[in-house]
Scaffold this active site. Structure first.
Site, mmCIF file in Angstrom:
data_model
loop_
_atom_site.group_PDB
_atom_site.id
_atom_site.type_symbol
_atom_site.label_atom_id
_atom_site.label_comp_id
_atom_site.label_asym_id
_atom_site.label_seq_id
_atom_site.Cartn_x
_atom_site.Cartn_y
_atom_site.Cartn_z
ATOM 1 N N GLU A 153 -18.076 -23.296 -3.261
ATOM 2 C CA GLU A 153 -18.080 -21.919 -2.761
ATOM 3 C C GLU A 153 -18.210 -20.956 -3.934
ATOM 4 O O GLU A 153 -17.216 -20.645 -4.596
ATOM 5 C CB GLU A 153 -16.774 -21.607 -2.025
ATOM 6 C CG GLU A 153 -16.641 -22.253 -0.670
ATOM 7 C CD GLU A 153 -15.583 -21.532 0.167
ATOM 8 O OE1 GLU A 153 -15.907 -21.106 1.274
ATOM 9 O OE2 GLU A 153 -14.446 -21.384 -0.300
ATOM 10 N N ASN B 98 -12.499 -22.343 8.213
ATOM 11 C CA ASN B 98 -11.271 -21.928 7.531
ATOM 12 C C ASN B 98 -10.814 -20.603 8.141
ATOM 13 O O ASN B 98 -11.435 -19.564 7.925
ATOM 14 C CB ASN B 98 -11.540 -21.770 6.029
ATOM 15 C CG ASN B 98 -10.325 -21.270 5.275
ATOM 16 O OD1 ASN B 98 -9.201 -21.309 5.782
ATOM 17 N ND2 ASN B 98 -10.533 -20.804 4.052
ATOM 18 N N TRP B 99 -9.733 -20.665 8.908
ATOM 19 C CA TRP B 99 -9.262 -19.468 9.600
ATOM 20 C C TRP B 99 -8.471 -18.518 8.707
ATOM 21 O O TRP B 99 -8.131 -17.412 9.133
ATOM 22 C CB TRP B 99 -8.396 -19.869 10.804
ATOM 23 C CG TRP B 99 -9.189 -20.331 11.978
ATOM 24 C CD1 TRP B 99 -10.550 -20.309 12.114
ATOM 25 C CD2 TRP B 99 -8.672 -20.868 13.198
ATOM 26 N NE1 TRP B 99 -10.913 -20.804 13.336
ATOM 27 C CE2 TRP B 99 -9.779 -21.158 14.027
ATOM 28 C CE3 TRP B 99 -7.388 -21.145 13.668
ATOM 29 C CZ2 TRP B 99 -9.629 -21.706 15.302
ATOM 30 C CZ3 TRP B 99 -7.249 -21.687 14.934
ATOM 31 C CH2 TRP B 99 -8.357 -21.967 15.746
ATOM 32 N N HIS C 142 -8.769 -23.173 -2.896
ATOM 33 C CA HIS C 142 -9.683 -22.109 -2.469
ATOM 34 C C HIS C 142 -9.629 -20.962 -3.475
ATOM 35 O O HIS C 142 -8.579 -20.691 -4.069
ATOM 36 C CB HIS C 142 -9.301 -21.613 -1.074
ATOM 37 C CG HIS C 142 -10.333 -20.743 -0.451
ATOM 38 N ND1 HIS C 142 -10.465 -19.408 -0.768
ATOM 39 C CD2 HIS C 142 -11.304 -21.012 0.466
ATOM 40 C CE1 HIS C 142 -11.464 -18.891 -0.068
ATOM 41 N NE2 HIS C 142 -11.991 -19.838 0.692
#
EC number: 5.3.1.1
Length: 250
Positions: free
Chosen positions: A165, A8-9, A93
């Site tokens: 996460e 994930n940039w 996210h």
């Protein structure tokens, strides 16, 4: 099943950086026996160009609006992504949840819009430090997962990837043990088995994310319930991305 490594940039890299990344990637990957799947979540402004530059690497988005089109300034719809040849996106996210008021409801709407159109939804779930310390990790993660998958059919589940996460581990260097993560994911799978068939749940790809690097990845990858990793800063370097791809294939 093969491990899946997603880089994930976030809001990093210019066009030149992407070209350099690919050159470094090609240089490093040729020495590796690849036995893992991998993709990169690219900033939306570069998706079209990145798809051409990063040939051989699956390119996905970092967010997708659930509406086909409309007056939603600054957003990009799932249909626009698909029109550009992008067939997947990260959804929910923790940075989107915390900074941009993403809710469980919008995560669900985005998930449905993607899987209904045969696109991959990488759905992020995870608890805060306070929730972790209060022993609420499973309750929070299961609640987020259940809500994200509401009205997702068993046939559509094949297009879902769950990325666990823990918010307290993202970019902090703090990490749970592999066993902690494995046990939590097993509990989530047990609950999902009440909603979907055993085969569908066993086939569901679940990733771990949060301060993953080449020093700790093996501990996660050897757990039976962890099918790969969603990785942020460590995978901004192509060499590191390749290291994780190699570890995932061992």
């Amino acid at each position: 099943m093969k491990k899946l490594i997603i880089a994930n940039w976030k809001m990093f890299k210019t066009l030149n950086d992407i070209k350099t990344f690919k050159e470094e990637f090609d240089k490093n990957i040729k020495n590796v026996k690849v036995n893992a799947d991998y993709s990169v979540g690219v900033p939306s402004i570069y998706l079209n160009q990145a798809k051409e530059i990063l040939k051989g690497i699956k390119v996905i988005a970092q967010d997708a609006h659930f509406k086909n089109e409309g007056a939603y300034t600054g957003n990009i719809s799932w249909s626009q992504l698909k029109d550009c040849g992008i067939d997947g996106s990260i959804i929910g996210h923790s940075e989107r949840r915390q900074m941009f008021n993403e809710t469980d409801e919008t995560v669900n709407l985005k998930t449905i819009s993607l899987v209904e159109n045969n696109m991959q939804a990488v759905v992020c779930v995870g608890e805060t430090l306070e929730e972790y310390e209060a022993n609420k990790s499973f309750d929070v993660v299961w609640n987020q997962t259940k809500k994200a998958l509401a009205n997702v059919s068993e046939a559509q589940l094949k297009n879902v990837v769950i990325a666990y996460e823990p918010v307290w581990a993202i970019g902090t260097g703090k990490v749970p043990t592999g066993k902690e993560v494995d046990d939590l994911i097993q509990k989530v799978r047990d609950e999902l088995s009440k909603l979907y068939s055993k085969q569908a749940v066993e086939s569901l790809v679940v990733l771990y994310g949060g301060s993953v690097n080449d020093k700790n990845a093996e501990e996660f990858f050897k757990q039976k319930n962890i099918n790969g990793a969603l990785v942020g800063s460590f995978c901004l370097k192509a060499e590191n991305f390749v290291k994780l791809i190699e570890l995932g294939g061992n």
